[in-house]
Design an enzyme around this catalytic site. Structure first.
Site, PDB file in Angstrom:
ATOM      1  N   LYS A   1       1.451  11.633   3.930  1.00 30.74           N
ATOM      2  CA  LYS A   1       1.270  11.691   5.373  1.00 30.74           C
ATOM      3  C   LYS A   1       1.061  10.265   5.876  1.00 30.74           C
ATOM      4  O   LYS A   1      -0.025   9.712   5.797  1.00 30.74           O
ATOM      5  CB  LYS A   1       0.070  12.541   5.782  1.00 30.74           C
ATOM      6  CG  LYS A   1       0.013  12.767   7.313  1.00 30.74           C
ATOM      7  CD  LYS A   1      -1.390  12.951   7.854  1.00 30.74           C
ATOM      8  CE  LYS A   1      -2.095  11.668   8.099  1.00 30.74           C
ATOM      9  NZ  LYS A   1      -1.496  10.829   9.214  1.00 30.74           N
TER      10      LYS A   1
ATOM     11  N   GLU B   1      -9.633   3.467   0.101  1.00 33.25           N
ATOM     12  CA  GLU B   1      -9.561   2.031   0.378  1.00 33.25           C
ATOM     13  C   GLU B   1      -9.810   1.898   1.870  1.00 33.25           C
ATOM     14  O   GLU B   1      -8.978   2.283   2.692  1.00 33.25           O
ATOM     15  CB  GLU B   1      -8.194   1.477  -0.034  1.00 33.25           C
ATOM     16  CG  GLU B   1      -8.164  -0.038  -0.182  1.00 33.25           C
ATOM     17  CD  GLU B   1      -8.032  -0.756   1.136  1.00 33.25           C
ATOM     18  OE1 GLU B   1      -9.059  -1.309   1.620  1.00 33.25           O
ATOM     19  OE2 GLU B   1      -6.940  -0.760   1.698  1.00 33.25           O
TER      20      GLU B   1
ATOM     21  N   CYS C   1      -7.672  -5.258   6.484  1.00 29.01           N
ATOM     22  CA  CYS C   1      -9.031  -4.913   6.085  1.00 29.01           C
ATOM     23  C   CYS C   1      -9.686  -6.014   5.264  1.00 29.01           C
ATOM     24  O   CYS C   1     -10.914  -6.106   5.208  1.00 29.01           O
ATOM     25  CB  CYS C   1      -9.043  -3.600   5.308  1.00 29.01           C
ATOM     26  SG  CYS C   1      -7.870  -3.562   3.937  1.00 29.01           S
TER      27      CYS C   1
ATOM     28  N   GLU D   1     -16.387  -4.216  12.075  1.00 26.87           N
ATOM     29  CA  GLU D   1     -14.999  -4.584  11.801  1.00 26.87           C
ATOM     30  C   GLU D   1     -14.221  -4.515  13.118  1.00 26.87           C
ATOM     31  O   GLU D   1     -14.110  -3.454  13.732  1.00 26.87           O
ATOM     32  CB  GLU D   1     -14.377  -3.631  10.776  1.00 26.87           C
ATOM     33  CG  GLU D   1     -12.978  -4.044  10.379  1.00 26.87           C
ATOM     34  CD  GLU D   1     -12.332  -3.106   9.360  1.00 26.87           C
ATOM     35  OE1 GLU D   1     -11.557  -3.579   8.535  1.00 26.87           O
ATOM     36  OE2 GLU D   1     -12.623  -1.887   9.416  1.00 26.87           O
TER      37      GLU D   1
END
Length: 478
Positions: A174, A249, A282, A382
């Site tokens: 997906k 992750e 990231c 973040e």
């Protein structure tokens, strides 16, 4: 307008069980560039059922034959690289030259590293402790659900699909509904490579729909997810009821420790690395911690480098950054920049609003804050945009404490000419990866973090092992 409403299930392209159109937005223009369909439970169930049927046959396929299939996949990927670059540039805003080089190149790099690792992988080997007949076997987990993000589409798709194929798993992918075009193209590559029907399946959808359906499906043995920490927590909770293996992750808030013996190049490199891919990585070094004797110089260089970074539409040639992926990301980043200003960080480059000359598109000004303190929002959250925060430190111990004072732990960075210091800090920094003096990870090295960054280890032999069950056998006859 590109129309891609079909899913790839059981070796064929099939229409959705219940049509549900979703517009893919070109972030450079804010206009729809494609339409896909979002799947529902019937589509997910059909894909999982196909993977379940194909499982025994693919698991029994000799590893050398699975490897040959992946080698064909790599050749097709390389031959159609320009199509892939165009798809990623359109869907998520990567500048076309950057898409050709880095975005497409990431997939080539990972597939090549997996091929090399698979050639040396011992699927069945002696335990090696002197016990006669003691063997260790690596066997496929089974049906796996793969959920990938929009920021590095082929980087993440290849990090999941390829090791799953090599391990003998069957799968349902997906991709992000924000950037599905590249994955639909990748499905064409898989088909052309001769992957048997049902081994690889693709269903488009959102996290609340297909993502949750895969995470809770009783016939899915494992979920491999890359995305936000918030979504990773939700997937873990959803998967718990069926005791799936979950590999995550997730996000990061990388610290870049710059010592007084570092040169100007190290500072400029850190700024560009933070801004790379419009800050949508990231592992970006978004917190620059600078030893005080170098601090003022570092702030000056960072401001100059950021001000020189060009921002332009994705299809424009040249070295620049493009837009961020969508309106939600644009608004979030603008809000965090505003928060940084209100909380007292010193703005030395960029700021609110679009860059000059760009009045449409999700473009962000490359932004640098100085005199930031650890408790400020821009140092804790973040941002996932081209925003760098800089603060000084006085001692090595202080720098380590600040770097580790985060729930994240993906990649940290060290810039110093002192080799003993670098080695010492590499062990003290709490993260899955540490990069020093601009040296990238080695080919086949694992990518992954700790704590809120997830604990996946993707890439090379570690990536293959994630899709394997380890079986201990005794009494094996020679």
């Amino acid at each position: 307008m590109i129309e891609k409403r079909h899913f790839y299930i059981d070796g064929t392209w099939v229409g959705p069980h219940q049509p549900r159109d979703h517009a893919v937005i070109d972030p450079s223009t804010e206009e729809p560039c494609a339409v896909i369909s979002l799947g529902d439970r019937a589509d997910t169930d059909a894909a999982v059922a196909a993977a379940l049927r194909a499982g025994p046959g693919w698991a029994a396929t000799p590893p050398a034959a699975r490897l040959a299939t992946v080698e064909r996949l790599l050749a097709i990927y390389q031959s159609r690289a320009e199509e892939m670059a165009q798809a990623m540039s359109l869907e998520m805003g990567a500048p076309i030259d950057f898409a050709r080089d880095s975005q497409v190149g990431a997939g080539i790099w990972h597939i090549s590293n997996f091929i090399r690792a698979a050639k040396d992988f011992e699927w069945l080997h002696p335990l090696g402790d002197g016990t006669p007949g003691a063997m260790i076997a690596y066997e496929p987990v089974g049906v796996v659900g793969l959920i990938t993000p929009w920021n590095w589409p082929m980087n993440q798709v290849t990090l999941k699909v390829v090791p799953a194929l090599l391990a003998g798993c069957t799968m349902v992918l997906k991709p992000s509904e924000e950037a599905p075009l590249s994955s639909l193209l990748f499905a064409e590559f898989v088909h052309a490579a001769g992957v048997p029907a049902g081994v690889f399946n693709l269903v488009n959808g959102d996290g609340a729909g297909v993502g949750t359906q895969l995470s809770t499906h009783p016939d899915v043995e494992m979920i491999s997810f890359t995305g936000s920490t918030r979504a990773g927590k939700a997937i873990s909770q959803a998967a718990a009821a069926t005791l799936k293996r979950v590999c995550l992750e997730l996000g990061g808030k990388g610290a870049n420790l710059v010592f007084a013996d570092a040169d100007d190049t190290a500072i400029a490199r850190g700024v560009r690395h933070c801004m790379n891919n419009s800050g949508q990585s990231c592992n970006a070094p978004t917190r620059m911690l600078v030893e005080r004797p170098l601090y003022d110089r570092a702030v000056q260089i960072a401001a100059e480098v950021a001000a020189a970074i060009k921002v332009a539409p994705a299809q424009a040639p040249g070295r620049h950054i493009g837009p961020v992926v969508n309106a939600a990301q644009f608004d979030k980043i603008q809000s965090l920049i505003e928060t940084g200003i209100k909380e007292g960080a010193r703005l030395v480059a960029g700021g609110l609003g679009r860059p000059e000359g760009l009045n449409k598109g999700f473009f962000i000004r490359p932004t640098v804050f100085a005199d930031v303190t650890p408790e400020m929002t821009v140092m804790r959250e973040e941002i996932f945009g081209p925003v760098l925060s800089i603060m000084p430190f006085d001692t090595e111990e202080e720098a380590v404490a600040i770097a580790n004072a985060t729930p994240y732990g993906l990649t940290n960075y060290v810039q110093s000419q002192d080799s003993a210091r670098r080695n010492r800090l590499a062990r003290l920094l709490r993260s899955g990866m540490v990069e020093m003096n601009g040296q990238s990870r080695g080919a086949g090295a694992p990518f992954g973090g700790v704590r809120a960054s997830g604990r996946a280890r993707e890439g090379g032999r570690w990536g293959i092992e994630e899709f394997c069950e380890v079986k201990s056998i005794s009494g094996w006859a020679d």
